[in-house]
Design an enzyme around this catalytic site. Structure first.
Site, mmCIF file in Angstrom:
data_model
loop_
_atom_site.group_PDB
_atom_site.id
_atom_site.type_symbol
_atom_site.label_atom_id
_atom_site.label_comp_id
_atom_site.label_asym_id
_atom_site.label_seq_id
_atom_site.Cartn_x
_atom_site.Cartn_y
_atom_site.Cartn_z
ATOM 1 C CG ASP A 70 -1.743 1.109 1.262
ATOM 2 O OD1 ASP A 70 -1.509 2.287 0.492
ATOM 3 O OD2 ASP A 70 -2.763 1.049 2.058
ATOM 4 C CG ASN A 97 1.081 4.233 -12.559
ATOM 5 O OD1 ASN A 97 0.587 5.023 -13.387
ATOM 6 N ND2 ASN A 97 0.206 3.110 -12.602
ATOM 7 C CE1 TYR A 170 -7.005 10.821 -10.354
ATOM 8 C CE2 TYR A 170 -7.234 12.544 -11.784
ATOM 9 C CZ TYR A 170 -6.809 11.353 -11.558
ATOM 10 O OH TYR A 170 -5.951 10.914 -12.626
HETATM 11 C C1 BGC Z 1 -8.617 10.697 -15.155
HETATM 12 C C2 BGC Z 1 -9.623 9.940 -15.952
HETATM 13 C C3 BGC Z 1 -10.033 10.978 -17.160
HETATM 14 C C4 BGC Z 1 -9.062 11.846 -17.547
HETATM 15 C C5 BGC Z 1 -9.322 12.794 -18.421
HETATM 16 C C6 BGC Z 1 -7.586 11.166 -15.889
HETATM 17 O O1 BGC Z 1 -6.482 11.674 -15.046
HETATM 18 O O2 BGC Z 1 -7.982 9.410 -14.250
HETATM 19 O O3 BGC Z 1 -10.672 9.371 -15.163
HETATM 20 O O4 BGC Z 1 -10.747 10.236 -18.136
HETATM 21 O O5 BGC Z 1 -7.873 12.281 -16.699
HETATM 22 O O6 BGC Z 1 -10.157 13.611 -17.775
#
Ligand code: BGC
Length: 272
Positions: A70, A97, A170
């Site tokens: 992890d 990654n 994210y």
């Molecule tokens: C995300 C994907 C997304 C892409 C473009 C990536 O970093 O993980 O889910 O499709 O970006 O938006």
């Protein structure tokens, strides 16, 4: 099909999150360049073992082993590097990654979903980069295999610059990776460590299945991609192989976008 150049012969790479999607393609690409590869995984051990087996048994490849870890846990990352070094002697290439999404509107986002994404996508990259740098410095130059002391290749995303509603956790981690990567470059380039990022756009992997699993979804997605096709993991794999090799020796502190032009904001083609 990747051209086999054996550019990474005699080197060892750790690829985290290597048993699916982009990580899997990077592992194969580095292996096909002759590198030994650590296939890091957290779930689906059988897939990691299968990839390790395939790489080890292809004539042109180095040897691969699967290691569970992890990446958000310090002791596990330290242990993964120790096992890799015990097995292969050293680590020359680190590809942090592993990453995940836990999407929600910000006003509904649970702290645990914010925290998990930060822990894996950002802290995990810090921990792996730190252990890699420690090993590079301990081991010293190996001019017979590379002109660099070591290479770190972060997997970022187009969302390091494109804001992403509903995915703030994210996007925040990917924005964080830029400064992590560039700061590492500034600090360790004098030691001949190279640190770069690859920022993929929409790549056909399990993480974004709903963006490509129907024709309607593909048509909608293509509006965001000037090149009018979704990426495939191998697009990223071949970039990583080159970035890990001496062919890109003078590239340091840079993000390479592998996105079919997504970061050129196609929405402005006939607008604005
Ligand atoms: C995300 C994907 C997304 C892409 C473009 C990536 O970093 O993980 O889910 O499709 O970006 O938006």
């Amino acid at each position: 099909m990747q051209k086999i150049n054996k550019r990474l012969l005699g080197q060892t790479a750790i690829v985290t999150g290597a048993n699916s999607g982009i990580g899997e393609a990077i592992a194969y690409s580095l292996g096909r360049e002759g590198a030994n590869v650590i296939i890091n995984y957290i779930s689906h051990p059988e897939k990691a073992e299968e990839i390790a087996h395939n790489i080890s048994n292809e004539d042109c490849c180095g040897t691969a082993i699967a290691i569970k870890c992890d990446v958000s846990k310090e002791d596990q990352v330290i242990n993964m590097f120790k096992r890799a070094i015990d097995h292969f002697g050293t680590v020359d290439i680190c590809v942090p990654n592993a990453g995940l999404q836990r999407d929600a509107s910000l006003h509904e986002m649970k702290l645990e979903d914010w925290q998990l994404v930060l822990d894996v996508n950002l802290t995990g990259q810090f921990l792996c980069a730190r252990e890699a740098i420690r090993e590079f410095l301990r081991r010293g130059m190996r001019p017979e295999v590379s002109s660099s002391l070591g290479k770190i290749i972060h997997t970022s995303s187009v969302h390091q610059i494109i804001p992403w509603a509903g995915h703030a956790n994210y996007a925040a981690t990917k924005g964080g990776i830029v400064m992590l990567m560039e700061s590492i470059c500034q600090e360790y380039a004098p030691y001949k460590i190279r640190c770069n990022s690859i920022a993929p756009g929409a790549i056909k992997t399990p993480i974004n299945k709903e963006a490509w699993d129907t024709q309607e979804a593909i048509d909608k997605l293509n509006k965001l991609i000037p090149y009018k096709r979704i990426g495939i993991p191998e697009d990223v794999g071949s970039t990583a192989a080159w970035l890990a090799s001496d062919e890109s020796e003078y590239i340091n502190g840079t993000t390479i976008f592998v996105d079919g032009g997504m970061t050129c904001y196609p929405g402005f083609t006939e607008n604005g």
